[in-house]
Scaffold this motif. Sequence first.
Motif, PDB file in Angstrom:
ATOM      1  N   LEU A 103       0.193  10.696   0.089  1.00  0.00           N
ATOM      2  CA  LEU A 103       1.646  10.787   0.280  1.00  0.00           C
ATOM      3  C   LEU A 103       2.277   9.397   0.365  1.00  0.00           C
ATOM      4  CD1 LEU A 103       1.983  13.768   2.803  1.00  0.00           C
ATOM      5  CD2 LEU A 103       2.498  13.752   0.354  1.00  0.00           C
ATOM      6  N   ALA A 104       1.586   8.466   1.036  1.00  0.00           N
ATOM      7  CA  ALA A 104       2.123   7.107   1.120  1.00  0.00           C
ATOM      8  C   ALA A 104       2.171   6.453  -0.263  1.00  0.00           C
ATOM      9  CB  ALA A 104       1.280   6.259   2.083  1.00  0.00           C
ATOM     10  N   GLY A 105       1.174   6.732  -1.107  1.00  0.00           N
ATOM     11  CA  GLY A 105       1.202   6.210  -2.472  1.00  0.00           C
ATOM     12  C   GLY A 105       2.394   6.744  -3.247  1.00  0.00           C
ATOM     13  N   LEU A 106       2.729   8.027  -3.022  1.00  0.00           N
ATOM     14  CA  LEU A 106       3.923   8.597  -3.642  1.00  0.00           C
ATOM     15  C   LEU A 106       5.181   7.897  -3.137  1.00  0.00           C
ATOM     16  CD1 LEU A 106       5.304  10.710  -5.399  1.00  0.00           C
ATOM     17  CD2 LEU A 106       5.082  12.343  -3.507  1.00  0.00           C
ATOM     18  N   GLY A 107       5.188   7.538  -1.851  1.00  0.00           N
ATOM     19  CA  GLY A 107       6.321   6.779  -1.310  1.00  0.00           C
ATOM     20  C   GLY A 107       6.455   5.416  -1.951  1.00  0.00           C
ATOM     21  N   GLY A 108       5.316   4.786  -2.260  1.00  0.00           N
ATOM     22  CA  GLY A 108       5.368   3.500  -2.950  1.00  0.00           C
ATOM     23  C   GLY A 108       5.938   3.640  -4.347  1.00  0.00           C
ATOM     24  N   ALA A 109       5.552   4.714  -5.046  1.00  0.00           N
ATOM     25  CA  ALA A 109       6.109   4.957  -6.378  1.00  0.00           C
ATOM     26  C   ALA A 109       7.610   5.197  -6.306  1.00  0.00           C
ATOM     27  CB  ALA A 109       5.415   6.153  -7.017  1.00  0.00           C
ATOM     28  N   ALA A 110       8.075   5.794  -5.195  1.00  0.00           N
ATOM     29  CA  ALA A 110       9.516   6.014  -5.024  1.00  0.00           C
ATOM     30  C   ALA A 110      10.277   4.695  -4.950  1.00  0.00           C
ATOM     31  CB  ALA A 110       9.775   6.847  -3.770  1.00  0.00           C
ATOM     32  N   LEU A 111       9.596   3.615  -4.560  1.00  0.00           N
ATOM     33  CA  LEU A 111      10.250   2.308  -4.497  1.00  0.00           C
ATOM     34  C   LEU A 111      10.470   1.722  -5.890  1.00  0.00           C
ATOM     35  CD1 LEU A 111       8.405   0.536  -1.539  1.00  0.00           C
ATOM     36  CD2 LEU A 111      10.852   0.968  -1.684  1.00  0.00           C
ATOM     37  N   ILE A 144       9.391   3.270  -9.592  1.00  0.00           N
ATOM     38  CA  ILE A 144       9.890   4.162 -10.642  1.00  0.00           C
ATOM     39  C   ILE A 144      10.881   5.180 -10.096  1.00  0.00           C
ATOM     40  CG2 ILE A 144       7.839   3.880 -12.051  1.00  0.00           C
ATOM     41  CD1 ILE A 144       6.807   6.519 -11.023  1.00  0.00           C
ATOM     42  N   GLY A 145      11.030   5.249  -8.781  1.00  0.00           N
ATOM     43  CA  GLY A 145      12.025   6.144  -8.202  1.00  0.00           C
ATOM     44  C   GLY A 145      13.281   5.449  -7.753  1.00  0.00           C
ATOM     45  N   ASN A 146      13.348   4.113  -7.923  1.00  0.00           N
ATOM     46  CA  ASN A 146      14.547   3.402  -7.448  1.00  0.00           C
ATOM     47  C   ASN A 146      14.835   2.148  -8.261  1.00  0.00           C
ATOM     48  OD1 ASN A 146      16.690   2.473  -5.986  1.00  0.00           O
ATOM     49  ND2 ASN A 146      15.601   2.170  -4.065  1.00  0.00           N
ATOM     50  N   THR A 147      14.029   1.091  -8.071  1.00  0.00           N
ATOM     51  CA  THR A 147      14.369  -0.213  -8.653  1.00  0.00           C
ATOM     52  C   THR A 147      14.004  -0.350 -10.123  1.00  0.00           C
ATOM     53  OG1 THR A 147      12.250  -1.165  -7.952  1.00  0.00           O
ATOM     54  CG2 THR A 147      14.103  -1.334  -6.414  1.00  0.00           C
ATOM     55  N   GLY A 148      12.949   0.346 -10.566  1.00  0.00           N
ATOM     56  CA  GLY A 148      12.556   0.253 -11.964  1.00  0.00           C
ATOM     57  C   GLY A 148      11.608  -0.871 -12.276  1.00  0.00           C
ATOM     58  N   ALA A 149      11.106  -1.589 -11.275  1.00  0.00           N
ATOM     59  CA  ALA A 149      10.142  -2.673 -11.500  1.00  0.00           C
ATOM     60  C   ALA A 149       9.502  -3.027 -10.163  1.00  0.00           C
ATOM     61  CB  ALA A 149      10.809  -3.899 -12.120  1.00  0.00           C
ATOM     62  N   PHE A 150       8.342  -3.673 -10.249  1.00  0.00           N
ATOM     63  CA  PHE A 150       7.648  -4.095  -9.031  1.00  0.00           C
ATOM     64  C   PHE A 150       8.052  -5.512  -8.669  1.00  0.00           C
ATOM     65  CE2 PHE A 150       4.105  -6.230  -6.894  1.00  0.00           C
ATOM     66  CZ  PHE A 150       3.903  -5.375  -5.808  1.00  0.00           C
ATOM     67  N   GLY A 151       8.288  -5.748  -7.397  1.00  0.00           N
ATOM     68  CA  GLY A 151       8.602  -7.075  -6.902  1.00  0.00           C
ATOM     69  C   GLY A 151       7.596  -7.526  -5.871  1.00  0.00           C
ATOM     70  N   LYS A 152       7.428  -8.794  -5.752  1.00  0.00           N
ATOM     71  CA  LYS A 152       6.452  -9.364  -4.827  1.00  0.00           C
ATOM     72  C   LYS A 152       6.756  -8.932  -3.394  1.00  0.00           C
ATOM     73  CE  LYS A 152       4.069 -13.820  -4.488  1.00  0.00           C
ATOM     74  NZ  LYS A 152       4.164 -15.252  -4.843  1.00  0.00           N
ATOM     75  N   GLU A 153       5.765  -8.282  -2.730  1.00  0.00           N
ATOM     76  CA  GLU A 153       5.904  -7.799  -1.349  1.00  0.00           C
ATOM     77  C   GLU A 153       7.187  -6.980  -1.169  1.00  0.00           C
ATOM     78  OE1 GLU A 153       4.886 -10.575   1.830  1.00  0.00           O
ATOM     79  OE2 GLU A 153       3.985 -11.911   0.346  1.00  0.00           O
ATOM     80  N   MET A 154       7.467  -6.118  -2.128  1.00  0.00           N
ATOM     81  CA  MET A 154       8.728  -5.404  -2.139  1.00  0.00           C
ATOM     82  C   MET A 154       8.837  -4.357  -1.027  1.00  0.00           C
ATOM     83  SD  MET A 154       8.352  -2.904  -5.477  1.00  0.00           S
ATOM     84  CE  MET A 154      10.067  -2.456  -5.335  1.00  0.00           C
ATOM     85  N   THR A 155       7.731  -3.975  -0.423  1.00  0.00           N
ATOM     86  CA  THR A 155       7.826  -3.020   0.686  1.00  0.00           C
ATOM     87  C   THR A 155       8.525  -3.629   1.899  1.00  0.00           C
ATOM     88  OG1 THR A 155       5.561  -3.652   1.273  1.00  0.00           O
ATOM     89  CG2 THR A 155       5.853  -1.620   0.005  1.00  0.00           C
ATOM     90  N   VAL A 210      13.465   7.643   1.600  1.00  0.00           N
ATOM     91  CA  VAL A 210      12.361   8.401   1.019  1.00  0.00           C
ATOM     92  C   VAL A 210      11.008   7.691   1.152  1.00  0.00           C
ATOM     93  CG1 VAL A 210      11.404   9.212  -1.197  1.00  0.00           C
ATOM     94  CG2 VAL A 210      13.710   9.859  -0.508  1.00  0.00           C
ATOM     95  N   PRO A 211      10.871   6.390   0.800  1.00  0.00           N
ATOM     96  CA  PRO A 211       9.569   5.735   1.000  1.00  0.00           C
ATOM     97  C   PRO A 211       9.132   5.736   2.468  1.00  0.00           C
ATOM     98  CG  PRO A 211      10.979   4.412  -0.427  1.00  0.00           C
ATOM     99  CD  PRO A 211      11.842   5.486   0.148  1.00  0.00           C
ATOM    100  N   ILE A 212      10.080   5.572   3.376  1.00  0.00           N
ATOM    101  CA  ILE A 212       9.743   5.584   4.800  1.00  0.00           C
ATOM    102  C   ILE A 212       9.303   6.983   5.224  1.00  0.00           C
ATOM    103  CG2 ILE A 212      10.615   5.130   7.119  1.00  0.00           C
ATOM    104  CD1 ILE A 212      12.630   3.203   5.892  1.00  0.00           C
ATOM    105  N   ILE A 213       9.946   8.018   4.674  1.00  0.00           N
ATOM    106  CA  ILE A 213       9.556   9.393   5.000  1.00  0.00           C
ATOM    107  C   ILE A 213       8.125   9.657   4.555  1.00  0.00           C
ATOM    108  CG2 ILE A 213       9.956  11.812   4.403  1.00  0.00           C
ATOM    109  CD1 ILE A 213      12.955  11.193   4.366  1.00  0.00           C
ATOM    110  N   PHE A 214       7.781   9.279   3.321  1.00  0.00           N
ATOM    111  CA  PHE A 214       6.414   9.497   2.849  1.00  0.00           C
ATOM    112  C   PHE A 214       5.417   8.674   3.662  1.00  0.00           C
ATOM    113  CE2 PHE A 214       8.319  11.034  -1.240  1.00  0.00           C
ATOM    114  CZ  PHE A 214       7.741  12.284  -1.212  1.00  0.00           C
ATOM    115  N   GLY A 215       5.777   7.430   3.994  1.00  0.00           N
ATOM    116  CA  GLY A 215       4.897   6.636   4.846  1.00  0.00           C
ATOM    117  C   GLY A 215       4.743   7.260   6.217  1.00  0.00           C
TER     118      GLY A 215
END
Length: 428
Positions: free
Chosen positions: A325-333, A335-346, A138-143
Amino acid sequence: MTVDTSRAEVTPGMFSLAEQKASWRSTIVMGFFAILILVFFGLLGRQEPVEYKISAEDAAISLPAFVGISSTVNIVVGIMLLAMTAVAAWWVSKNTPVPLWWITLYGAVGLFGLLGWLAAGDTVPLAFLLANALILAVPIIFGGLSGVMSERVGVVNISIEAQLLAGAFVGAVVGSLTGNLYVALAAAMVAGMLLGMVLAVFAVKYLADQIIVGVVLNVLVIGITNFLFSQWLSSDADRANFPGTLDIFAIPLLSDLPVIGPVLFDNRVTVFAAFLAVPLLWWVLFRSRLGLRARSVGEYPLAADTVGINVGRTRFWWVSLGGLLAGLGGAALTIGNTGAFGKEMTAGQGFIALAVVILGRWHPFYMSAAALLFGFSIILRVWANQVSPGIPTDFILMVPYLVTLIAVVGFVGRVRPPASVGKPYVKE
């Protein structure tokens, strides 16, 4: 004098890529892998039982599992692939390109055999693998959608990585501080859109080198998020980096279907948004006057300008909305999957999105199929480490990139981007 474009007839072929000519290259690649699977996975494969679990254990409608011997399964698969290769060769002999759906079906059959070889003596959880492949894609699709929107109007978007990372960061932080994950989704989209606007301003108004601007944005966002993560989020994680994840919605009746039900119709809103965004962008690009004008700007900006289309304004808004749309893909990483932000998580997913744009020939549906291929290769790598520990880890790590090389060299071949991509337009 201006030319009236209101009566312009929009057809799927206008400003599209050149039709792919029939080539023996894809047929040769298909034959090679058919023989490889037949010999090494089949005749020389492992004589151990493998169980294909079609439905999840808690599925409302359950189908019985398929059980077979790994080597026998791959002998049958190899023979089927040889037959499919023969059909493809017949098409090419008639100077007809091998249809994409036939290549996709070939890949699905071959993948069935590969899974059986990897899980010899174990179980293949098909529903689990497909569901996780979709979530990871999903994040790759939005990107990728962001890349398609930008490059279709002639702007190279190297900054997809930055847009994804900014969306992931803002989504996690806003979700944590407000407690409302839908507000966090909106904030992530705004963050991606702002970065898209920055790229558009420098590329369209100031005619800066688009690749350099994209690289600078990537480095800038990585630096800012790393700094804030180290100085703020890591020390105040409970308050600023613990947003949780979006609720999972099950569509009645459809979610009870075997295999595809839990994969497609029992998901978070970010996945459903991808289902809507891909066909919507396809319709806008190839079935609407707005899309015709956008493609004309990416192919022949001077001609578009001549008939009254504002090239700069078109490029600005398409690149900006692509960033959304890419910002929405980032949110999918987050709040849409892991539940927290990680350093350079993309972890380079923005650059993978650029690759799938090219693999998909700047077409939303083909791009999404390529993104799903990446998503499946990622979950395959994780799962293979568990069921086949004897296979070298380095080989498993190569799988996503090996799949990409095979797809590019064997089936995609030479591609032609929009004619004016990366070229600033100066109104004369």
